[in-house]
Design a protein around this motif. Sequence first.
Motif, PDB file in Angstrom:
ATOM      1  N   VAL A  11       0.843  -1.201   0.000  1.00 36.13           N
ATOM      2  CA  VAL A  11       0.000   0.000   0.000  1.00 36.13           C
ATOM      3  C   VAL A  11       0.873   1.245   0.000  1.00 36.13           C
ATOM      4  O   VAL A  11       0.633   2.189  -0.765  1.00 36.13           O
ATOM      5  N   PHE A  12       1.891   1.257   0.859  1.00 33.65           N
ATOM      6  CA  PHE A  12       2.809   2.396   0.895  1.00 33.65           C
ATOM      7  C   PHE A  12       3.465   2.612  -0.459  1.00 33.65           C
ATOM      8  O   PHE A  12       3.558   3.736  -0.959  1.00 33.65           O
ATOM      9  N   ARG A  13       3.941   1.530  -1.083  1.00 35.90           N
ATOM     10  CA  ARG A  13       4.611   1.635  -2.379  1.00 35.90           C
ATOM     11  C   ARG A  13       3.668   2.155  -3.461  1.00 35.90           C
ATOM     12  O   ARG A  13       4.061   2.958  -4.305  1.00 35.90           O
ATOM     13  N   LEU A  14       2.417   1.690  -3.449  1.00 33.92           N
ATOM     14  CA  LEU A  14       1.450   2.157  -4.440  1.00 33.92           C
ATOM     15  C   LEU A  14       1.152   3.645  -4.276  1.00 33.92           C
ATOM     16  O   LEU A  14       1.135   4.398  -5.255  1.00 33.92           O
ATOM     17  N   VAL A  15       0.926   4.073  -3.037  1.00 33.94           N
ATOM     18  CA  VAL A  15       0.610   5.486  -2.782  1.00 33.94           C
ATOM     19  C   VAL A  15       1.812   6.370  -3.097  1.00 33.94           C
ATOM     20  O   VAL A  15       1.698   7.378  -3.799  1.00 33.94           O
ATOM     21  N   ALA A  16       2.982   5.999  -2.586  1.00 29.20           N
ATOM     22  CA  ALA A  16       4.182   6.805  -2.825  1.00 29.20           C
ATOM     23  C   ALA A  16       4.562   6.795  -4.306  1.00 29.20           C
ATOM     24  O   ALA A  16       4.952   7.838  -4.855  1.00 29.20           O
ATOM     25  N   GLY A  17       4.428   5.655  -4.958  1.00 30.34           N
ATOM     26  CA  GLY A  17       4.742   5.564  -6.376  1.00 30.34           C
ATOM     27  C   GLY A  17       3.811   6.402  -7.227  1.00 30.34           C
ATOM     28  O   GLY A  17       4.246   7.134  -8.124  1.00 30.34           O
ATOM     29  N   ALA A  18       2.526   6.322  -6.951  1.00 29.77           N
ATOM     30  CA  ALA A  18       1.552   7.133  -7.698  1.00 29.77           C
ATOM     31  C   ALA A  18       1.794   8.618  -7.478  1.00 29.77           C
ATOM     32  O   ALA A  18       1.700   9.424  -8.413  1.00 29.77           O
ATOM     33  N   ALA A  19       2.119   8.997  -6.245  1.00 32.11           N
ATOM     34  CA  ALA A  19       2.393  10.402  -5.943  1.00 32.11           C
ATOM     35  C   ALA A  19       3.644  10.886  -6.680  1.00 32.11           C
ATOM     36  O   ALA A  19       3.656  11.994  -7.235  1.00 32.11           O
ATOM     37  N   ALA A  20       4.677  10.068  -6.710  1.00 28.97           N
ATOM     38  CA  ALA A  20       5.914  10.454  -7.409  1.00 28.97           C
ATOM     39  C   ALA A  20       5.683  10.584  -8.912  1.00 28.97           C
ATOM     40  O   ALA A  20       6.166  11.528  -9.545  1.00 28.97           O
ATOM     41  N   ILE A  21       4.925   9.653  -9.474  1.00 29.34           N
ATOM     42  CA  ILE A  21       4.613   9.726 -10.905  1.00 29.34           C
ATOM     43  C   ILE A  21       3.803  10.982 -11.205  1.00 29.34           C
ATOM     44  O   ILE A  21       4.099  11.718 -12.150  1.00 29.34           O
ATOM     45  N   ALA A  22       2.774  11.234 -10.400  1.00 28.69           N
ATOM     46  CA  ALA A  22       1.942  12.421 -10.612  1.00 28.69           C
ATOM     47  C   ALA A  22       2.761  13.699 -10.460  1.00 28.69           C
ATOM     48  O   ALA A  22       2.621  14.630 -11.259  1.00 28.69           O
ATOM     49  N   PHE A  23       3.619  13.742  -9.458  1.00 27.32           N
ATOM     50  CA  PHE A  23       4.459  14.915  -9.233  1.00 27.32           C
ATOM     51  C   PHE A  23       5.404  15.139 -10.406  1.00 27.32           C
ATOM     52  O   PHE A  23       5.638  16.266 -10.825  1.00 27.32           O
ATOM     53  N   GLY A  24       5.923  14.051 -10.956  1.00 25.49           N
ATOM     54  CA  GLY A  24       6.814  14.156 -12.109  1.00 25.49           C
ATOM     55  C   GLY A  24       6.104  14.669 -13.347  1.00 25.49           C
ATOM     56  O   GLY A  24       6.654  15.443 -14.119  1.00 25.49           O
ATOM     57  N   TYR A  25       4.862  14.245 -13.539  1.00 27.05           N
ATOM     58  CA  TYR A  25       4.100  14.685 -14.708  1.00 27.05           C
ATOM     59  C   TYR A  25       3.495  16.075 -14.539  1.00 27.05           C
ATOM     60  O   TYR A  25       3.464  16.865 -15.472  1.00 27.05           O
ATOM     61  N   MET A  26       2.990  16.365 -13.351  1.00 33.42           N
ATOM     62  CA  MET A  26       2.249  17.612 -13.135  1.00 33.42           C
ATOM     63  C   MET A  26       3.142  18.831 -12.975  1.00 33.42           C
ATOM     64  O   MET A  26       2.675  19.953 -13.074  1.00 33.42           O
ATOM     65  N   LEU A  29       9.007  20.039 -10.728  1.00 34.53           N
ATOM     66  CA  LEU A  29      10.401  19.618 -10.870  1.00 34.53           C
ATOM     67  C   LEU A  29      10.901  19.973 -12.262  1.00 34.53           C
ATOM     68  O   LEU A  29      10.184  19.852 -13.247  1.00 34.53           O
ATOM     69  N   GLU A  30      12.133  20.404 -12.309  1.00 35.37           N
ATOM     70  CA  GLU A  30      12.775  20.694 -13.593  1.00 35.37           C
ATOM     71  C   GLU A  30      13.384  19.406 -14.145  1.00 35.37           C
ATOM     72  O   GLU A  30      13.728  18.490 -13.412  1.00 35.37           O
ATOM     73  N   ALA A  31      13.535  19.353 -15.460  1.00 32.78           N
ATOM     74  CA  ALA A  31      14.211  18.221 -16.088  1.00 32.78           C
ATOM     75  C   ALA A  31      15.663  18.212 -15.608  1.00 32.78           C
ATOM     76  O   ALA A  31      16.234  19.267 -15.405  1.00 32.78           O
ATOM     77  N   PRO A  32      16.263  17.117 -15.346  1.00 32.37           N
ATOM     78  CA  PRO A  32      15.821  15.741 -15.504  1.00 32.37           C
ATOM     79  C   PRO A  32      15.148  15.175 -14.258  1.00 32.37           C
ATOM     80  O   PRO A  32      14.810  14.000 -14.233  1.00 32.37           O
ATOM     81  N   TRP A  33      14.932  15.980 -13.225  1.00 32.70           N
ATOM     82  CA  TRP A  33      14.375  15.483 -11.968  1.00 32.70           C
ATOM     83  C   TRP A  33      12.950  14.979 -12.110  1.00 32.70           C
ATOM     84  O   TRP A  33      12.538  14.071 -11.378  1.00 32.70           O
ATOM     85  N   ASN A  34      12.200  15.529 -13.055  1.00 33.75           N
ATOM     86  CA  ASN A  34      10.853  15.016 -13.256  1.00 33.75           C
ATOM     87  C   ASN A  34      10.900  13.572 -13.757  1.00 33.75           C
ATOM     88  O   ASN A  34      10.085  12.741 -13.356  1.00 33.75           O
ATOM     89  N   ALA A  39      10.463   7.676 -12.870  1.00 31.18           N
ATOM     90  CA  ALA A  39      11.131   6.365 -12.855  1.00 31.18           C
ATOM     91  C   ALA A  39      11.052   5.721 -11.468  1.00 31.18           C
ATOM     92  O   ALA A  39      10.736   4.533 -11.344  1.00 31.18           O
ATOM     93  N   ALA A  40      11.344   6.494 -10.432  1.00 28.25           N
ATOM     94  CA  ALA A  40      11.289   5.955  -9.073  1.00 28.25           C
ATOM     95  C   ALA A  40       9.867   5.533  -8.718  1.00 28.25           C
ATOM     96  O   ALA A  40       9.653   4.467  -8.127  1.00 28.25           O
ATOM     97  N   GLY A  41       8.908   6.351  -9.081  1.00 26.81           N
ATOM     98  CA  GLY A  41       7.506   6.008  -8.828  1.00 26.81           C
ATOM     99  C   GLY A  41       7.096   4.748  -9.560  1.00 26.81           C
ATOM    100  O   GLY A  41       6.368   3.910  -9.017  1.00 26.81           O
ATOM    101  N   SER A  42       7.570   4.603 -10.783  1.00 24.70           N
ATOM    102  CA  SER A  42       7.254   3.408 -11.570  1.00 24.70           C
ATOM    103  C   SER A  42       7.835   2.153 -10.929  1.00 24.70           C
ATOM    104  O   SER A  42       7.186   1.104 -10.909  1.00 24.70           O
TER     105      SER A  42
END
Length: 72
Positions: A11-26, A29-34, A39-42
């Motif tokens: 559950v923690f991995r799913l929530v944290a991963g989804a949040a990291a992916i959303a944060f990267g897309y939305m 963060l500047e490239a390449p950090w997005n 990648a980490a969220g995935s």
Amino acid sequence: MNANVGTIDRVFRLVAGAAAIAFGYMGGLEAPWNMVAIAAGSVFVLTAAIKFCPLYAIVGASTCSKCKTSEG
């Protein structure tokens, strides 16, 4: 490949991963950090989905109490 990721960890991995992916897309963060966040969220989402973490296997850890196997 034995499962080594327990329910609470998944559950923690799913929530944290989804949040990291959303944060990267939305943004935020500047490239390449997005791309790093995506990648980490995935990786978090993938390890939750397959119930296996390669890093846990390397260090011999497991958060899955029902997944323990007896080694003979």
